[in-house]
Design an enzyme around this catalytic site. Sequence first.
Site, PDB file in Angstrom:
ATOM      1  N   THR A   8       0.833  -1.199   0.000  1.00  0.00           N
ATOM      2  CA  THR A   8       0.000   0.000   0.000  1.00  0.00           C
ATOM      3  C   THR A   8       0.866   1.246   0.000  1.00  0.00           C
ATOM      4  O   THR A   8       1.942   1.253   0.596  1.00  0.00           O
ATOM      5  CB  THR A   8      -0.944   0.039   1.220  1.00  0.00           C
ATOM      6  OG1 THR A   8      -1.723   1.242   1.160  1.00  0.00           O
ATOM      7  CG2 THR A   8      -0.211   0.008   2.543  1.00  0.00           C
ATOM      8  N   PRO A  11      -0.452   5.827   3.859  1.00  0.00           N
ATOM      9  CA  PRO A  11       0.145   5.748   5.198  1.00  0.00           C
ATOM     10  C   PRO A  11      -0.861   5.450   6.304  1.00  0.00           C
ATOM     11  O   PRO A  11      -0.521   4.800   7.296  1.00  0.00           O
ATOM     12  CB  PRO A  11       0.764   7.146   5.418  1.00  0.00           C
ATOM     13  CG  PRO A  11       0.579   7.913   4.169  1.00  0.00           C
ATOM     14  CD  PRO A  11      -0.344   7.163   3.254  1.00  0.00           C
ATOM     15  N   ASP A  69      -7.654  -3.389  -0.253  1.00  0.00           N
ATOM     16  CA  ASP A  69      -8.480  -2.470  -1.026  1.00  0.00           C
ATOM     17  C   ASP A  69      -9.740  -2.209  -0.227  1.00  0.00           C
ATOM     18  O   ASP A  69     -10.352  -3.139   0.313  1.00  0.00           O
ATOM     19  CB  ASP A  69      -8.824  -3.026  -2.407  1.00  0.00           C
ATOM     20  CG  ASP A  69      -9.175  -1.880  -3.352  1.00  0.00           C
ATOM     21  OD1 ASP A  69      -8.270  -1.085  -3.678  1.00  0.00           O
ATOM     22  OD2 ASP A  69     -10.351  -1.751  -3.743  1.00  0.00           O
ATOM     23  N   PHE A 149      -7.759   8.723   9.186  1.00  0.00           N
ATOM     24  CA  PHE A 149      -7.439   9.228   7.854  1.00  0.00           C
ATOM     25  C   PHE A 149      -8.686   9.109   6.974  1.00  0.00           C
ATOM     26  O   PHE A 149      -9.728   8.627   7.419  1.00  0.00           O
ATOM     27  CB  PHE A 149      -6.275   8.430   7.251  1.00  0.00           C
ATOM     28  CG  PHE A 149      -6.612   7.000   6.922  1.00  0.00           C
ATOM     29  CD1 PHE A 149      -6.674   6.038   7.904  1.00  0.00           C
ATOM     30  CD2 PHE A 149      -6.895   6.622   5.609  1.00  0.00           C
ATOM     31  CE1 PHE A 149      -7.009   4.723   7.602  1.00  0.00           C
ATOM     32  CE2 PHE A 149      -7.212   5.308   5.293  1.00  0.00           C
ATOM     33  CZ  PHE A 149      -7.276   4.356   6.302  1.00  0.00           C
TER      34      PHE A 149
HETATM   35  P1  ITT Z   1      -3.357   1.779  -1.849  1.00  0.00           P
HETATM   36  O1  ITT Z   1      -4.164   1.344  -3.057  1.00  0.00           O
HETATM   37  O2  ITT Z   1      -1.962   2.150  -2.169  1.00  0.00           O
HETATM   38  O3  ITT Z   1      -3.472   0.806  -0.712  1.00  0.00           O
HETATM   39  P2  ITT Z   1      -5.370   3.883  -1.716  1.00  0.00           P
HETATM   40  O4  ITT Z   1      -5.552   5.054  -0.813  1.00  0.00           O
HETATM   41  O5  ITT Z   1      -5.395   4.129  -3.192  1.00  0.00           O
HETATM   42  O6  ITT Z   1      -4.019   3.160  -1.267  1.00  0.00           O
HETATM   43  P3  ITT Z   1      -7.829   2.361  -1.973  1.00  0.00           P
HETATM   44  O7  ITT Z   1      -7.769   2.387  -3.440  1.00  0.00           O
HETATM   45  O8  ITT Z   1      -8.204   1.092  -1.282  1.00  0.00           O
HETATM   46  O9  ITT Z   1      -6.435   2.800  -1.322  1.00  0.00           O
HETATM   47  O10 ITT Z   1      -8.814   3.522  -1.521  1.00  0.00           O
HETATM   48  C1  ITT Z   1      -9.414   3.513  -0.298  1.00  0.00           C
HETATM   49  C2  ITT Z   1     -10.108   4.837  -0.065  1.00  0.00           C
HETATM   50  O11 ITT Z   1     -11.017   4.688   1.008  1.00  0.00           O
HETATM   51  C3  ITT Z   1      -9.137   5.957   0.322  1.00  0.00           C
HETATM   52  O12 ITT Z   1      -9.646   7.190  -0.101  1.00  0.00           O
HETATM   53  C4  ITT Z   1      -9.146   5.909   1.821  1.00  0.00           C
HETATM   54  O13 ITT Z   1      -8.877   7.161   2.367  1.00  0.00           O
HETATM   55  C5  ITT Z   1     -10.571   5.438   2.116  1.00  0.00           C
HETATM   56  N1  ITT Z   1     -10.539   4.564   3.289  1.00  0.00           N
HETATM   57  C6  ITT Z   1     -10.197   3.250   3.333  1.00  0.00           C
HETATM   58  N2  ITT Z   1     -10.208   2.804   4.586  1.00  0.00           N
HETATM   59  C7  ITT Z   1     -10.552   3.856   5.355  1.00  0.00           C
HETATM   60  C8  ITT Z   1     -10.702   4.031   6.736  1.00  0.00           C
HETATM   61  O14 ITT Z   1     -10.473   3.053   7.602  1.00  0.00           O
HETATM   62  N3  ITT Z   1     -11.065   5.234   7.173  1.00  0.00           N
HETATM   63  C9  ITT Z   1     -11.277   6.248   6.325  1.00  0.00           C
HETATM   64  N4  ITT Z   1     -11.140   6.189   5.008  1.00  0.00           N
HETATM   65  C10 ITT Z   1     -10.772   4.985   4.519  1.00  0.00           C
END
Ligand code: ITT
Length: 197
Positions: A8, A11, A69, A149
């Site tokens: 990922t 952060p 994801d 976040f």
């Molecule tokens: P990686 O693919 O590199 O892991 P990414 O941020 O692109 O990072 P995703 O495509 O899975 O990851 O997008 C997830 C989105 O959902 C992203 O905007 C996150 O901020 C949000 N998200 C995921 N889990 C969350 C959480 O526990 N609390 C708040 N927002 C979350």
Amino acid sequence: MDRYLLCTGNPGKAKELREILPAQIQLLTLQEVDLPTDLPETGDTFAANALQKARFARDRTGLPCIADDSGLEVEALGGAPGVYSARYAGEAKEDAANMAKLLQEMNGVEDRRACFRTVLAFIDGSGEHLFEGEVRGTITTEPRGTNGFGYDPVFLPEMSDLTFAELDARMKNAISHRGQAVWKLARFLAEREVGDR
Ligand code: ITT
């Protein structure tokens, strides 16, 4: 010590995964193995994207790989932003802009039900494994709290008066979509280790 690659570039996710996984697991970052931090994710489901990221990293490193994801599905928006949660307000993947867009879309909407989902993909020599978690809740009318976040300030989990961003990390991890998925992965790894003895 077992070494796994955490696939990922987010952060916030990385911090939570580290907090929940057992301390004896060593987690490498994408930077440490010279991979890009924005791995390809072109699927239309969380599972497809988690597998795509884990396979990409596994093919290039041969390491055991963990990819996450995740996203927010809002009932009144037909499940949006869903797999497009990170880029909801544009390619820049900005949390503040994503939340502002969500609150704008939800302006005046009475049905505020939503669900956070995570699919973790784990790939090693034994094959590909998926672990899922979900938590239901509602979208607030304004951001509250500074922890966490992403969409945390606007997500109120069921049976809580506090948003994810008002809960401390331990509380969020105890109930969150990611917490549930990671516990399943941790149990899978632990049971396998017992079986190996
Ligand atoms: P990686 O693919 O590199 O892991 P990414 O941020 O692109 O990072 P995703 O495509 O899975 O990851 O997008 C997830 C989105 O959902 C992203 O905007 C996150 O901020 C949000 N998200 C995921 N889990 C969350 C959480 O526990 N609390 C708040 N927002 C979350």
